[in-house]
Every structure is written in C-alpha cells, then in structure tokens.
Design an enzyme around this catalytic site. Structure first.
Site, PDB file in Angstrom:
ATOM      1  N   CYS A  69       0.828  -1.215   0.000  1.00  0.00           N
ATOM      2  CA  CYS A  69       0.000   0.000   0.000  1.00  0.00           C
ATOM      3  C   CYS A  69       0.862   1.264   0.000  1.00  0.00           C
ATOM      4  CB  CYS A  69      -0.919  -0.010   1.221  1.00  0.00           C
ATOM      5  SG  CYS A  69      -2.074   1.376   1.243  1.00  0.00           S
ATOM      6  N   CYS A  73       0.320   4.784   7.036  1.00  0.00           N
ATOM      7  CA  CYS A  73      -0.333   4.583   8.345  1.00  0.00           C
ATOM      8  C   CYS A  73       0.645   3.854   9.282  1.00  0.00           C
ATOM      9  CB  CYS A  73      -1.622   3.796   8.171  1.00  0.00           C
ATOM     10  SG  CYS A  73      -2.649   4.458   6.831  1.00  0.00           S
ATOM     11  N   CYS A  76       0.384   0.012  10.312  1.00  0.00           N
ATOM     12  CA  CYS A  76      -0.100  -0.993   9.368  1.00  0.00           C
ATOM     13  C   CYS A  76       0.995  -1.885   8.789  1.00  0.00           C
ATOM     14  CB  CYS A  76      -0.860  -0.312   8.236  1.00  0.00           C
ATOM     15  SG  CYS A  76      -1.704  -1.498   7.171  1.00  0.00           S
ATOM     16  N   CYS A 113     -16.518  -9.472   5.423  1.00  0.00           N
ATOM     17  CA  CYS A 113     -15.904  -8.167   5.205  1.00  0.00           C
ATOM     18  C   CYS A 113     -14.593  -8.337   4.434  1.00  0.00           C
ATOM     19  CB  CYS A 113     -15.652  -7.544   6.573  1.00  0.00           C
ATOM     20  SG  CYS A 113     -14.955  -5.919   6.464  1.00  0.00           S
ATOM     21  N   CYS A 144     -19.549  -6.482   3.335  1.00  0.00           N
ATOM     22  CA  CYS A 144     -18.851  -5.264   3.745  1.00  0.00           C
ATOM     23  C   CYS A 144     -17.536  -5.233   2.978  1.00  0.00           C
ATOM     24  CB  CYS A 144     -18.581  -5.310   5.252  1.00  0.00           C
ATOM     25  SG  CYS A 144     -17.595  -3.915   5.830  1.00  0.00           S
ATOM     26  N   CYS A 204     -19.640   1.805   8.402  1.00  0.00           N
ATOM     27  CA  CYS A 204     -18.884   1.174   9.480  1.00  0.00           C
ATOM     28  C   CYS A 204     -17.640   2.030   9.680  1.00  0.00           C
ATOM     29  CB  CYS A 204     -18.510  -0.257   9.069  1.00  0.00           C
ATOM     30  SG  CYS A 204     -17.380  -1.054  10.225  1.00  0.00           S
ATOM     31  N   ARG A 276     -18.126  -2.676  17.807  1.00  0.00           N
ATOM     32  CA  ARG A 276     -17.396  -3.937  17.565  1.00  0.00           C
ATOM     33  C   ARG A 276     -16.084  -4.005  18.318  1.00  0.00           C
ATOM     34  NH1 ARG A 276     -17.081  -4.358  12.066  1.00  0.00           N
ATOM     35  NH2 ARG A 276     -19.182  -5.176  12.209  1.00  0.00           N
TER      36      ARG A 276
HETATM   37  N1  SAM Z   1      -6.741   0.408   3.164  1.00  0.00           N
HETATM   38  C1  SAM Z   1      -8.037   0.602   3.669  1.00  0.00           C
HETATM   39  C2  SAM Z   1      -8.108   1.704   4.713  1.00  0.00           C
HETATM   40  O1  SAM Z   1      -7.086   2.043   5.275  1.00  0.00           O
HETATM   41  O2  SAM Z   1      -9.208   2.186   4.951  1.00  0.00           O
HETATM   42  C3  SAM Z   1      -8.665  -0.650   4.236  1.00  0.00           C
HETATM   43  C4  SAM Z   1      -7.849  -1.622   5.050  1.00  0.00           C
HETATM   44  S1  SAM Z   1      -7.168  -0.995   6.573  1.00  0.00           S
HETATM   45  C5  SAM Z   1      -6.098  -2.316   7.025  1.00  0.00           C
HETATM   46  C6  SAM Z   1      -8.560  -1.044   7.683  1.00  0.00           C
HETATM   47  C7  SAM Z   1      -8.380  -0.634   9.116  1.00  0.00           C
HETATM   48  O3  SAM Z   1      -7.705  -1.637   9.831  1.00  0.00           O
HETATM   49  C8  SAM Z   1      -7.585   0.608   9.401  1.00  0.00           C
HETATM   50  O4  SAM Z   1      -8.313   1.779   9.215  1.00  0.00           O
HETATM   51  C9  SAM Z   1      -7.243   0.414  10.866  1.00  0.00           C
HETATM   52  O5  SAM Z   1      -8.251   0.977  11.686  1.00  0.00           O
HETATM   53  C10 SAM Z   1      -7.237  -1.092  11.046  1.00  0.00           C
HETATM   54  N2  SAM Z   1      -5.883  -1.593  11.318  1.00  0.00           N
HETATM   55  C11 SAM Z   1      -4.898  -1.741  10.416  1.00  0.00           C
HETATM   56  N3  SAM Z   1      -3.771  -2.215  11.006  1.00  0.00           N
HETATM   57  C12 SAM Z   1      -4.058  -2.351  12.324  1.00  0.00           C
HETATM   58  C13 SAM Z   1      -3.301  -2.776  13.445  1.00  0.00           C
HETATM   59  N4  SAM Z   1      -2.029  -3.147  13.333  1.00  0.00           N
HETATM   60  N5  SAM Z   1      -3.904  -2.805  14.656  1.00  0.00           N
HETATM   61  C14 SAM Z   1      -5.194  -2.428  14.777  1.00  0.00           C
HETATM   62  N6  SAM Z   1      -5.956  -2.005  13.739  1.00  0.00           N
HETATM   63  C15 SAM Z   1      -5.399  -1.963  12.528  1.00  0.00           C
HETATM   64  C1  DTB Z   2     -11.377  -2.670  11.376  1.00  0.00           C
HETATM   65  O1  DTB Z   2     -11.746  -1.686  12.035  1.00  0.00           O
HETATM   66  N1  DTB Z   2     -10.504  -3.560  11.782  1.00  0.00           N
HETATM   67  C2  DTB Z   2     -10.272  -4.573  10.782  1.00  0.00           C
HETATM   68  C3  DTB Z   2     -11.261  -4.169   9.663  1.00  0.00           C
HETATM   69  N2  DTB Z   2     -11.832  -2.951  10.160  1.00  0.00           N
HETATM   70  C4  DTB Z   2     -10.825  -4.069   8.288  1.00  0.00           C
HETATM   71  C5  DTB Z   2      -8.839  -4.726  10.403  1.00  0.00           C
HETATM   72  C6  DTB Z   2      -7.947  -5.060  11.569  1.00  0.00           C
HETATM   73  C7  DTB Z   2      -6.577  -5.284  11.077  1.00  0.00           C
HETATM   74  C8  DTB Z   2      -5.652  -5.757  12.154  1.00  0.00           C
HETATM   75  C9  DTB Z   2      -4.267  -5.958  11.689  1.00  0.00           C
HETATM   76  C10 DTB Z   2      -4.096  -6.955  10.583  1.00  0.00           C
HETATM   77  O2  DTB Z   2      -4.601  -8.116  10.692  1.00  0.00           O
HETATM   78  O3  DTB Z   2      -3.420  -6.636   9.613  1.00  0.00           O
HETATM   79 FE1  SF4 Z   3      -2.876   1.223   3.368  1.00  0.00          FE
HETATM   80 FE2  SF4 Z   3      -2.788   0.020   5.739  1.00  0.00          FE
HETATM   81 FE3  SF4 Z   3      -3.208   2.641   5.593  1.00  0.00          FE
HETATM   82 FE4  SF4 Z   3      -5.133   0.962   4.763  1.00  0.00          FE
HETATM   83  S1  SF4 Z   3      -4.364   1.166   6.864  1.00  0.00           S
HETATM   84  S2  SF4 Z   3      -4.411   2.820   3.734  1.00  0.00           S
HETATM   85  S3  SF4 Z   3      -3.861  -0.706   3.953  1.00  0.00           S
HETATM   86  S4  SF4 Z   3      -1.332   1.561   4.962  1.00  0.00           S
END
Ligand code: SAM
Ligand code: DTB
Ligand code: SF4
Length: 329
Positions: A69, A73, A76, A113, A144, A204, A276
């Site tokens: 990506c 963030c 992530c 989802c 979702c 959501c 959630r």
């Molecule tokens: N790329 C899209 C976005 O950022 O909206 C969708 C996927 S992103 C992984 C979805 C959500 O997962 C993020 O907004 C964040 O709230 C959650 N998330 C991602 N990595 C995480 C982590 N290491 N621990 C907890 N929540 C996480």
């Molecule tokens: C949300 O709030 N949490 C989910 C879903 N929406 C997409 C993602 C959690 C990701 C946790 C870290 C991972 O597994 O990469």
């Molecule tokens: Fe990309 Fe992860 Fe940020 Fe979603 S949360 S925009 S997958 S870097």
C-alpha cells in the site's frame, strides 16, 4: 458554574440539526473519568435500552488484496514504506474469496468483510470487487468492503452491486492524525464517509487505540464519530496490534481497563450503533473480552485471521459464547 451533562442536554445549542445531542470532547472525557463501575453500569443501561444484551453480531474478515500500500499509516503491516516482512499479493481470485465466504457462513458469521490494501480503488480495480459483492451476497451473507478512499461515483457502483456496509475508520483524534498518517487527512476520510452515506450504504467507522494517544484524544475520536451527521451503524474499536517494522511497534501498551472505557464511551454516545470489539482480541484474556461485552460491545470479528494477523480460533470463541450464554446474530 460547572457544566454537567444534564445542563448541556437542555441547551439547544448542543443539539445537532437532527435533534440529536452533540457531544463535546469534554463531555466524552468526563465519561472516561467516571469510576470504572459507574461507567460500565451506565453503558449497560444504555445497551439494554437499545439491544438484547446477550446477542453479539459476528463478521468474518478476508484480505482480498494484501500489502504494497502507498499510504504511511504508522500501525499498518501493509504499508509499502515499512519492512514488515509481508509478501505483497495480487487481488485474490473470486473463487478463493467465495470459498472463504462459504466457510465463514458455515461457521456462523452473518457478515463477510473484504479488505484491500489500497489508498483507494482505481476504477478498473472496482469491477472484480463488485462481482465479489454480488456473489457473496448470493450466499446469504451481509457484505462489507474496506477499500480506502472512494472517488465520486464509486460508492454508487458499490451500492448498485448490493453492498450492505462500507468500512472506513476515522482511526484517531483529529489532533493526533498527522502523527500517525501523513499521506492522507482526516478530511479525506470524512469525504469518503459522506460519499458512502449519500449512496445509501451502511457506514462502518471506528478507530484504533493504544497508539500513544492521550485519554483526551481517545475522547475526541469517540466525539468525532458520535457527532457525524448520522452516527455509523457499526463502530469498530481496535486495540493496536503491534507490527514489528512499523513506526508504532513499541508504543506503550494501553491499560486494558482504558480499552473497556473506550468501548463504554462508544456505547453511551452511539446508543443505537453496533460497537465492535475488533483487532487485539488475540492479546486479550477472555475475562477482559467479557468486560468489553458488558460495557456494550455487541459485535466482533470471528474467524482465525483478521487481515494479516491472527484472531482467536473460532472454536474457542464458540466456547466463550457458551460460557457467557451469548447468542450470535
Ligand atoms: N486500506 C483501507 C483503509 O485504510 O481504509 C482498508 C484496510 S485498513 C487495514 C482497515 C483498518 O484496519 C484501518 O483503518 C485500521 O483501523 C485497522 N488496522 C490496520 N492495522 C491495524 C493494526 N495493526 N492494529 C489495529 N488495527 C489496525
Ligand atoms: C477494522 O476496524 N478492523 C479490521 C477491519 N476494520 C478491516 C482490520 C484489523 C486489522 C488488524 C491488523 C491486521 O490483521 O493486519
Ligand atoms: Fe494502506 Fe494500511 Fe493505511 Fe489501509 S491502513 S491505507 S492498507 S497503509
């Protein structure tokens, strides 16, 4: 004079145009400051007014496009900017998606989802996702997707495919946002939520705690979500899953009771929303998870994987539901 929430309740200046109460950050912070049992009791009362307190909605997650990506963030595993050891993958073929969806349905999830590691979908990316939505829906699951920021017209296309929910988190307080993410802004996120809402898709949206934010900032995130023109139907509260290689690896762990307080504050300020208990359950005891349900969480991710990290085994969750007399919906 001290402003109690009762005096604020009577002040029309604090009402939204819809007549709904507008929460100030100070009021939400005052909830966080309550003695723990007063807060949880208040959240239970609100929960029981709006929901069956023994029913929990279960969604299963699948990463349909993993890694690589462009965004930064700080939490992530999927950002191309950090060396997290994650293999970048192409969009998953639809057969594999449907195989996962059938398994989720057979295990008892009600919603499926699908998540993609995109800043947002290109128009050509959207087509196969629309097909996934249509086919997953045919299996009798709610759908979702979480695909990042949407451009004009994309939410309508998702709505036409029959999408039930779009996940797009505000993630953290407006004042803390720039310390976690610099490649897009909170306003970008709000714009996408507007697109989703206008297209008639359920929203959501929630956030992450445990990233080193202050209590006031946790309160600001909850206030921001509660004060949206219409509150999200579903509010995921994630506890940071620390990913080695990301800037937030090594953030001081949040006091578990503070996590429960965050759930309770979400329940009180968004009484009709599903709250959630999201990422981070694998690192929580079952007793702590039970406290979260008591504080008003009534939804969870169900299935052995989140997107790139582990979630508790589904069989273990089934046993926890039995032990607590919880019913899945
Ligand atoms: N790329 C899209 C976005 O950022 O909206 C969708 C996927 S992103 C992984 C979805 C959500 O997962 C993020 O907004 C964040 O709230 C959650 N998330 C991602 N990595 C995480 C982590 N290491 N621990 C907890 N929540 C996480
Ligand atoms: C949300 O709030 N949490 C989910 C879903 N929406 C997409 C993602 C959690 C990701 C946790 C870290 C991972 O597994 O990469
Ligand atoms: Fe990309 Fe992860 Fe940020 Fe979603 S949360 S925009 S997958 S870097």
């Amino acid at each position: 004079m001290t402003m109690t929430s009762a005096t604020l309740d009577r002040n029309p200046a604090t009402l939204q145009p819809s007549g709904r109460k507008r929460w100030t950050v100070a009021e939400v912070q005052a909830l966080f400051e309550l003695p723990f049992f007063d807060l949880v009791h208040r959240a239970q009362l609100v929960h029981r007014e709006h929901f069956d307190p023994n029913a929990v909605q279960r969604s299963t997650l699948l990463s349909i496009k993993t890694g690589g990506c462009s965004e930064d963030c700080g939490y992530c595993s999927q950002s191309a900017r950090y060396d997290t050891g994650l293999e970048r993958e192409r969009l998953m073929p639809i057969d594999e998606v449907l195989e996962n969806a059938r398994a989720a349905k057979a295990k008892g999830a009600s919603r499926f989802c699908m998540g993609a590691a995109w800043r947002g979908p290109k128009d050509k990316d959207l087509e196969p996702v629309l097909e996934m939505v249509r086919e997953v829906k045919k299996l009798g699951l709610q759908t979702c997707v979480t695909l990042g920021m949407l451009k004009e017209g994309q939410a309508e296309r998702l709505a036409d495919a029959g999408l039930d929910y779009y996940n797009h988190n505000l993630d953290t307080a407006p004042e803390f946002y720039g310390q976690v993410i610099t490649t897009h802004t909170m306003q970008d996120r709000l714009d996408t939520l507007d697109e989703v809402r206008s297209a008639g898709i359920n929203v959501c949206s929630g956030g992450i705690v445990g990233m080193g934010e202050s209590r006031a900032q946790r309160a600001a995130l909850i206030a921001q979500l509660a004060n949206l023109p219409t509150p999200p139907e579903s509010v995921p509260i994630n506890n940071l899953v620390q990913i080695p290689g990301t800037p937030l690896a090594g953030a001081g762990a949040l006091d578990p009771f503070e996590f429960v307080r965050t759930i309770a504050a979400a329940r009180i300020t968004m009484p009709a929303s599903y709250v959630r208990l999201s990422a981070g359950r694998q690192q929580m005891s079952e007793e702590l998870q039970a406290l979260c349900f008591m504080a008003g969480a009534n939804s969870m991710f169900y299935g052995d994987r989140l997107l790139t990290t582990d979630n508790p085994d589904a069989d273990r969750d089934d046993r926890l539901f039995e032990r607590l007399g919880l019913r899945s919906i």
